[in-house]
Each structure stands twice: as C-alpha cells, then as structure tokens.
Scaffold this active site. Structure first.
Site, PDB file in Angstrom:
ATOM      1  N   LYS A 173       0.726  -1.175  -0.024  1.00 19.21           N
ATOM      2  CA  LYS A 173      -0.057  -0.001   0.103  1.00 19.21           C
ATOM      3  C   LYS A 173       0.689   1.316   0.202  1.00 19.21           C
ATOM      4  O   LYS A 173       1.777   1.418   0.802  1.00 19.21           O
ATOM      5  CB  LYS A 173      -1.068   0.021   1.276  1.00 19.21           C
ATOM      6  CG  LYS A 173      -1.877  -1.189   1.221  1.00 19.21           C
ATOM      7  CD  LYS A 173      -2.670  -1.163   2.468  1.00 19.21           C
ATOM      8  CE  LYS A 173      -2.139  -1.478   3.630  1.00 19.21           C
ATOM      9  NZ  LYS A 173      -3.033  -1.853   5.075  1.00 19.21           N
ATOM     10  N   THR A 204      -8.916   8.856   8.806  1.00 13.51           N
ATOM     11  CA  THR A 204      -8.587   7.542   8.260  1.00 13.51           C
ATOM     12  C   THR A 204      -8.537   6.325   9.255  1.00 13.51           C
ATOM     13  O   THR A 204      -7.807   5.259   8.947  1.00 13.51           O
ATOM     14  CB  THR A 204      -7.284   7.775   7.319  1.00 13.51           C
ATOM     15  OG1 THR A 204      -5.995   8.229   8.526  1.00 13.51           O
ATOM     16  CG2 THR A 204      -7.317   8.810   6.433  1.00 13.51           C
ATOM     17  N   GLY A 206      -8.929   3.127  10.740  1.00 12.62           N
ATOM     18  CA  GLY A 206      -9.352   1.861  10.291  1.00 12.62           C
ATOM     19  C   GLY A 206      -9.364   1.683   8.854  1.00 12.62           C
ATOM     20  O   GLY A 206      -9.958   0.725   8.482  1.00 12.62           O
ATOM     21  N   GLY A 208      -6.878   0.450   6.939  1.00 14.58           N
ATOM     22  CA  GLY A 208      -6.166  -0.977   6.489  1.00 14.58           C
ATOM     23  C   GLY A 208      -7.212  -1.908   6.997  1.00 14.58           C
ATOM     24  O   GLY A 208      -7.145  -3.080   5.846  1.00 14.58           O
ATOM     25  N   CYS A 209      -7.826  -1.981   7.992  1.00 11.96           N
ATOM     26  CA  CYS A 209      -8.709  -2.986   8.191  1.00 11.96           C
ATOM     27  C   CYS A 209      -9.826  -3.017   7.177  1.00 11.96           C
ATOM     28  O   CYS A 209     -10.110  -4.183   6.838  1.00 11.96           O
ATOM     29  CB  CYS A 209      -9.573  -2.885   9.744  1.00 11.96           C
ATOM     30  SG  CYS A 209      -8.263  -2.481  11.112  1.00 11.96           S
TER      31      CYS A 209
END
Length: 259
Positions: A173, A204, A206, A208-209
């Site tokens: 990412k 922002t 969360g 990645g989850c």
C-alpha cells in the site's frame, strides 16, 4: 450467501478492527463472522487499554465458526502474541481454510512498533506462508523485506521479495508520504498498479482493516484477486469521500455510505 470470518481485535469506538471488518463485509455483500483476539478500550485519540484473549478461547471461537458456518474467506488483522499467531495458523491448516487475507499490523502510522520481535517472527514463519495475499503498508513492507522503500521501484522490489519469501501475493500500500495512495499488487511474478487519488480527509481510522476486509469479501464471492483489490479500493475511496467527521482525533470512515 457467501461468508467471511475476521480474526482480529475489537475496537470499542467502532472505527477499526472487528467492528470495521463486520461493517465492511456486510456492505460488500457477504455474511460476516468473527473470532476476537483482544478487547481494546480505544477511540479516535488513542488506545487506552488492551485485554488479550487466551489461545484456548481463540481456538474455541475459530472451531465454533468452522464447525457450523464455514467461511469462504478469512481476514486476519492485528494479532500481538506468538501464542495467538500459532493458534490461528494451526486452525487454518486444520480446516484447510481458503482465501486468506493477512493485514500484517506491525507498525503504527506514527512509525512506532505495535508487536514484539517474537510475534513478528511468528507472523513471518507461520501465518504469511498460509496467506492468499498479504497487505502491508510501506513501514510494514520494509520490515518484511528488510529494505528501505523510497520509490515506486523500491515498492516493486520489496513486494517481489516478500512474495517469493512467503509464496503469497502482496498488496504493497502506497501513501505514507510516498505517493498519492497508489497501491502495488504483486502476484505470480507479475505486478499491477492501482492508482488512487489522495482524498483530503484526515479521518482515516481503520482504513487498513477496511481494505483487507473488502478484499476478503470479494474473494469470498469468487472474484479473482486483481478484481477483488480493484473493487476494495473503489469501496474505501467512496467511504473516505463521504467525509464522515466523528471524534476529536483521526475519526472513522463511513462504511455504510451506500445505504
């Protein structure tokens, strides 16, 4: 209806972890289930406390899910101890789990390490070789590849190294001051860039989850990996663009923007 299991920590403020995963899975059209690795007391400002579950109880949760409603995909989020990582790996092997997405949460956005060196070793040795795809950010990819990443060419090199080391696909990412949210998917010796436009939203918590859960949801529905990533990126961009603004710190995105 296709099904997905998230194995991760609970976020009491609902923006990340299990709560973000379940919201994401539901809005991406799959039935969501969970096995909780830890309870956290946290909000948009920080983490106030963590209470880890025992390996035996985590194993019991995973058994309960697989023995009744078998998941079509599994997403694994933050797991902070060697014992819990071993438990997850043993169970995934036992049940021959498919479509495993590992979000290797090791380094906070601030740069501070979130799990011990022992747990990182266990993650590398036991979980990553089981993954269909692993989704590191730049600092995490640096840990997994043991190299500094400062350019697009570095991202490709690091992703290739991680993919070959653990025999899995890698979604490296972007962001982290490196590029405009451009992500690189490296799979079976080939790579594809997913170009994203940076959205001016500081909330922002969360992301990645949410991205890894959206990928797992699409894999559960039978999409191939590249399409799964593309759809997940579109989903997270729309959730960020909704400009939800909650809390005093880095707030959550609106998982339910489309409802």
């Amino acid at each position: 209806m296709k099904t997905a299991l998230t194995i991760a920590g609970s976020d009491s403020s609902g923006g990340a972890g299990i709560q973000a995963d379940i919201k994401t899975m539901i809005t991406n059209g799959v039935y969501a289930m969970s096995a909780i690795t830890a309870l956290t007391a946290q909000n948009t400002v920080g983490v106030q406390g963590v209470l880890e579950v025992t390996p035996d109880f985590l194993a019991m949760q995973i058994d309960s899910v697989f023995n009744d409603i078998r998941p079509d995909a599994v997403k694994i989020g933050m797991v902070s101890s060697t014992e819990l990582i071993s438990t997850i790996a043993d169970k995934l092997i036992h049940y021959k789990a498919e479509n495993i997405v590992v979000d290797p949460v090791m380094v906070a956005t601030s740069g501070s390490k979130l799990i011990t060196d022992d747990a990182i070793s266990a993650l590398k040795e036991k979980l990553l070789p089981l993954a269909t795809v692993v989704t590191p950010n730049i600092p995490e990819a640096e840990v997994l590849s043991s190299m500094k990443i400062e350019s697009a060419a570095d991202m490709i090199k690091a992703a290739e190294m991680i993919s070959k080391a653990y025999n899995c696909a890698v979604l490296c990412k972007g962001g982290h001051n490196m590029n405009d949210a451009n992500d690189l998917l490296y799979s079976s010796g080939e790579y594809r860039w997913f170009y994203g436009k940076r959205i001016g939203n500081s909330n922002t918590h969360g992301t990645g989850c949410t991205l890894s859960s959206a990928i797992a949801s699409n894999l559960a529905k039978g999409e191939d990996l590249s399409i799964s990533v593309e759809k997940a990126k579109n989903y997270i961009s729309a959730a960020l663009s909704d400009m939800l603004d909650l809390g005093a710190g880095s707030g959550p995105l609106n998982h339910a923007f489309d409802l």
